[in-house]
Every structure is written in structure tokens, then in C-alpha cells.
Design a protein around this motif. Structure first.
Motif, PDB file in Angstrom:
ATOM      1  N   ILE A   6      57.058   3.889  84.045  1.00  0.00           N
ATOM      2  CA  ILE A   6      58.433   4.454  84.321  1.00  0.00           C
ATOM      3  C   ILE A   6      58.392   4.491  86.002  1.00  0.00           C
ATOM      4  N   GLY A   7      57.309   5.107  86.597  1.00  0.00           N
ATOM      5  CA  GLY A   7      57.230   5.282  88.041  1.00  0.00           C
ATOM      6  C   GLY A   7      57.660   4.085  88.497  1.00  0.00           C
ATOM      7  N   ALA A   8      56.910   3.065  88.437  1.00  0.00           N
ATOM      8  CA  ALA A   8      57.176   1.880  89.079  1.00  0.00           C
ATOM      9  C   ALA A   8      58.668   1.483  89.179  1.00  0.00           C
ATOM     10  N   VAL A   9      59.463   1.564  88.142  1.00  0.00           N
ATOM     11  CA  VAL A   9      60.793   1.471  87.929  1.00  0.00           C
ATOM     12  C   VAL A   9      61.690   2.288  89.099  1.00  0.00           C
ATOM     13  N   LEU A  10      61.073   3.796  89.020  1.00  0.00           N
ATOM     14  CA  LEU A  10      61.453   4.933  89.911  1.00  0.00           C
ATOM     15  C   LEU A  10      61.459   4.475  91.347  1.00  0.00           C
ATOM     16  N   ASN A  11      60.167   3.909  91.826  1.00  0.00           N
ATOM     17  CA  ASN A  11      59.921   3.380  93.028  1.00  0.00           C
ATOM     18  C   ASN A  11      60.903   2.662  93.547  1.00  0.00           C
ATOM     19  N   ARG A  12      61.788   1.561  92.732  1.00  0.00           N
ATOM     20  CA  ARG A  12      62.902   0.711  93.169  1.00  0.00           C
ATOM     21  C   ARG A  12      64.134   1.283  93.037  1.00  0.00           C
ATOM     22  N   ASP A  13      64.281   2.337  92.216  1.00  0.00           N
ATOM     23  CA  ASP A  13      65.633   2.766  91.799  1.00  0.00           C
ATOM     24  C   ASP A  13      65.556   4.221  90.955  1.00  0.00           C
ATOM     25  N   ASP A  14      65.631   5.187  91.541  1.00  0.00           N
ATOM     26  CA  ASP A  14      65.392   6.706  90.836  1.00  0.00           C
ATOM     27  C   ASP A  14      66.707   7.173  90.789  1.00  0.00           C
ATOM     28  N   SER A  15      67.610   6.626  90.568  1.00  0.00           N
ATOM     29  CA  SER A  15      69.087   7.102  90.346  1.00  0.00           C
ATOM     30  C   SER A  15      69.181   7.808  88.976  1.00  0.00           C
ATOM     31  N   PHE A  16      68.389   7.474  88.130  1.00  0.00           N
ATOM     32  CA  PHE A  16      68.317   7.812  86.365  1.00  0.00           C
ATOM     33  C   PHE A  16      67.362   8.897  86.200  1.00  0.00           C
ATOM     34  N   VAL A  17      66.566   9.320  87.361  1.00  0.00           N
ATOM     35  CA  VAL A  17      65.306  10.211  86.960  1.00  0.00           C
ATOM     36  C   VAL A  17      65.768  11.543  86.285  1.00  0.00           C
ATOM     37  N   HIS A  18      66.903  11.878  86.618  1.00  0.00           N
ATOM     38  CA  HIS A  18      67.461  13.312  85.905  1.00  0.00           C
ATOM     39  C   HIS A  18      67.898  13.009  84.564  1.00  0.00           C
ATOM     40  N   LEU A  19      67.567  12.003  83.858  1.00  0.00           N
ATOM     41  CA  LEU A  19      67.997  11.693  82.493  1.00  0.00           C
ATOM     42  C   LEU A  19      66.766  11.626  81.649  1.00  0.00           C
ATOM     43  N   LEU A  20      65.614  11.644  82.239  1.00  0.00           N
ATOM     44  CA  LEU A  20      64.348  11.309  81.386  1.00  0.00           C
ATOM     45  C   LEU A  20      64.054  12.345  80.370  1.00  0.00           C
ATOM     46  N   SER A  21      64.630  13.431  80.359  1.00  0.00           N
ATOM     47  CA  SER A  21      64.433  14.374  79.282  1.00  0.00           C
ATOM     48  C   SER A  21      65.232  14.249  77.956  1.00  0.00           C
ATOM     49  N   GLU A  22      66.209  13.280  78.420  1.00  0.00           N
ATOM     50  CA  GLU A  22      67.361  13.066  77.326  1.00  0.00           C
ATOM     51  C   GLU A  22      66.755  12.456  75.996  1.00  0.00           C
ATOM     52  N   PRO A  23      67.069  12.938  74.757  1.00  0.00           N
ATOM     53  CA  PRO A  23      66.392  12.476  73.408  1.00  0.00           C
ATOM     54  C   PRO A  23      66.484  10.937  73.244  1.00  0.00           C
ATOM     55  N   VAL A  24      65.824  10.611  72.444  1.00  0.00           N
ATOM     56  CA  VAL A  24      65.944   9.335  71.678  1.00  0.00           C
ATOM     57  C   VAL A  24      67.468   9.073  71.205  1.00  0.00           C
ATOM     58  N   GLY A  25      68.000   7.835  71.248  1.00  0.00           N
ATOM     59  CA  GLY A  25      69.333   7.598  71.220  1.00  0.00           C
ATOM     60  C   GLY A  25      70.298   7.738  72.306  1.00  0.00           C
ATOM     61  N   SER A  26      69.956   8.327  73.239  1.00  0.00           N
ATOM     62  CA  SER A  26      70.822   8.479  74.469  1.00  0.00           C
ATOM     63  C   SER A  26      71.135   7.402  75.090  1.00  0.00           C
ATOM     64  N   ARG A  27      72.194   7.009  75.524  1.00  0.00           N
ATOM     65  CA  ARG A  27      72.496   5.909  76.411  1.00  0.00           C
ATOM     66  C   ARG A  27      73.424   6.224  77.583  1.00  0.00           C
ATOM     67  N   PHE A  28      73.283   5.380  78.841  1.00  0.00           N
ATOM     68  CA  PHE A  28      74.070   5.685  80.180  1.00  0.00           C
ATOM     69  C   PHE A  28      74.460   4.700  80.676  1.00  0.00           C
ATOM     70  N   LEU A  29      75.486   4.580  81.070  1.00  0.00           N
ATOM     71  CA  LEU A  29      76.105   3.345  82.119  1.00  0.00           C
ATOM     72  C   LEU A  29      76.315   4.018  83.573  1.00  0.00           C
ATOM     73  N   ARG A  30      75.785   3.297  84.341  1.00  0.00           N
ATOM     74  CA  ARG A  30      75.931   3.740  85.751  1.00  0.00           C
ATOM     75  C   ARG A  30      77.348   3.357  86.163  1.00  0.00           C
ATOM     76  N   THR A  31      77.876   4.133  86.822  1.00  0.00           N
ATOM     77  CA  THR A  31      79.407   4.021  87.485  1.00  0.00           C
ATOM     78  C   THR A  31      79.290   3.533  88.969  1.00  0.00           C
ATOM     79  N   GLN A  32      80.389   3.408  89.686  1.00  0.00           N
ATOM     80  CA  GLN A  32      80.445   2.697  90.963  1.00  0.00           C
ATOM     81  C   GLN A  32      79.397   3.266  91.687  1.00  0.00           C
ATOM     82  N   GLY A  33      79.188   4.691  91.624  1.00  0.00           N
ATOM     83  CA  GLY A  33      78.420   5.256  92.611  1.00  0.00           C
ATOM     84  C   GLY A  33      77.170   5.310  92.029  1.00  0.00           C
TER      85      GLY A  33
END
Length: 221
Positions: free
Chosen positions: A184-211
Motif C-alpha cells: 500500500i506504500g507503493a500507492v501512497l508514494n503516488r497519491d497519499d490523499s487517502f492515508v487518513h482512511l487506512l484505519s477504517e474497518p472492512v466494508g468502508s467505501r469512500f469517493l473522492r470529491t473535486q478536491g
């Protein structure tokens, strides 16, 4: 007496800082606090390459025992036998700068404990669209499902699935883009905009907004 500093007719030392800057989540370097503790007798790891270039190895990571330090300038002796650097042998003196150090083998348990870290957390695996890894698109949608791999794996599946931003790809590209199973660090090297979500539980889903923010989606039953 052979003494090498950065480059010589037989080998060169790598400056690891550009690599770490490009890959902050997967290429770990000692902290400034750690480097300040390096002194006589400390065993440090450097990256060597043969000059001219070896046909067998791009580089060799080897240990050096520090014998002298003057600020950021150090002198040590090679504590490994190179695989394919003919002019360099076990016990040879090596001059280097403090920034060449990529690892430290602490003998002192107190220092070892003080400088322990959880860097390995970035090596848990995930599935990601190759368009993200290739920087053709940013992350657009992330969700977490049950792991598909055994917990005994050295780097188990985190359950995270990372999709590219559909707005940055054609529908055909989005539908057909291959995916990879990577740290997952290889992805974060490219785009770490979602790093704060990584502790969310199984079943979690997030859609990126314009920002760079993410909206939670309704969890699937």
C-alpha cells in the motif's frame, strides 16, 4: 591503501535521499536523531555500485564499521565481502558522508528500542489500478473488503482496493485497466490523499470529491 569517498575508479556510493524523496512510504532512512548517535564502532549500511557498472548487480548494500567521525564525514571498514565489485574487499577502508547511511545495526538495546519504528505497516498489500501506479490518474475511489490472503503472509492483504479517478480516464480505460497487488506504500508514494482512511474497518467505501477530501459511501450489505 584504497579509500573511497562517493566515487572511485572501482565503486561509488549512492546518495539515497532522492530515492527516499520519491518513495517516502517504502524507502526508509534513519532519522536525524539516529544519525546523531552514530559513532566509533557503530555498524552502518551503505549502498555501493561497481565502477564500471556490474553486469550482475545494480547495487550492493553492505555494512561498514565506523572508525572515525568528524561531523558529517566518516571513515569505516567494510564488514562484508562484495559479490561483484572486484576492487573492493572485506576490511577495506571507506570514506563516506553521514547522508550515505541507509541503515544502522544498533548493538545497544536502549538505542535499538528508542529507534524502533512501525515502517513495515506500509508494506501490507492492496489491489490498485495500474493507472494510479503509472501516474496516469489520481486515486478516485477506495474501499475495504475482507482479506483474500492468509494472515501468515509476511505482508498480508490489508483488504484495501484502490480505483483510479474515472474522470481522468476514458470509460474504456477505466473498465479495462489492469490492477496490481502491491504494498500500500507503493500507492501512497503516488497519491497519499487517502492515508487518513487506512484505519477504517472492512466494508468502508469512500469517493473522492473535486478536491482531496473523501465522502463516505453507503456500506454494502
Amino acid at each position: 591503501m584504497k579509500v573511497a569517498f562517493e566515487t572511485s575508479p572501482s565503486f561509488r556510493l549512492h546518495d539515497p535521499r532522492p530515492t527516499q524523496k520519491e518513495n517516502p512510504y517504502t524507502f526508509h532512512l534513519p532519522s536525524e536523531e539516529e544519525l546523531a548517535e552514530v559513532g566509533i564502532g557503530t555498524i552502518v549500511k551503505l549502498i555501493f555500485s561497481a565502477v564500471p557498472e556490474s553486469e550482475q548487480y545494480d547495487a550492493e548494500r553492505m555494512w561498514v564499521i565506523v572508525e572515525r567521525r568528524d561531523g558529517s564525514n566518516l571513515l569505516g571498514r567494510l564488514d562484508n565481502t562484495p559479490e561483484d565489485i572486484p576492487a573492493l574487499t572485506l576490511g577495506d577502508p571507506v570514506e563516506f558522508k553521514i547522508h550515505h547511511i541507509v541503515g544502522i545495526d544498533w548493538d545497544d538495546p536502549e538505542l535499538q528500542m528508542r529507534f524502533s519504528n512501525d515502517f513495515n505497516k506500509w508494506f501490507g498489500r492492496c489491489f490498485v489500478d495500474d493507472a494510479v501506479l503509472e501516474r496516469r490518474a489520481r486515486v478516485g475511489y477506495v474501499y475495504r473488503e475482507d482479506s483474500e490472503h492468509e494472515e501468515e503472509d509476511k505482508y498480508p492483504d490489508t483488504g484495501w482496493r484502490i480505483r483510479a479517478d474515472v474522470e481522468q480516464l476514458s470509460q474504456e480505460e477505466y473498465d479495462d485497466t489492469p490492477c496490481s497487488y502491491v504494498a500500500i506504500g507503493a500507492v501512497l508514494n503516488r497519491d497519499d490523499s487517502f492515508v487518513h482512511l487506512l484505519s477504517e474497518p472492512v466494508g468502508s467505501r469512500f469517493l473522492r470529491t473535486q478536491g482531496d477530501s473523501y465522502e463516505r459511501c453507503q456500506e454494502e450489505e
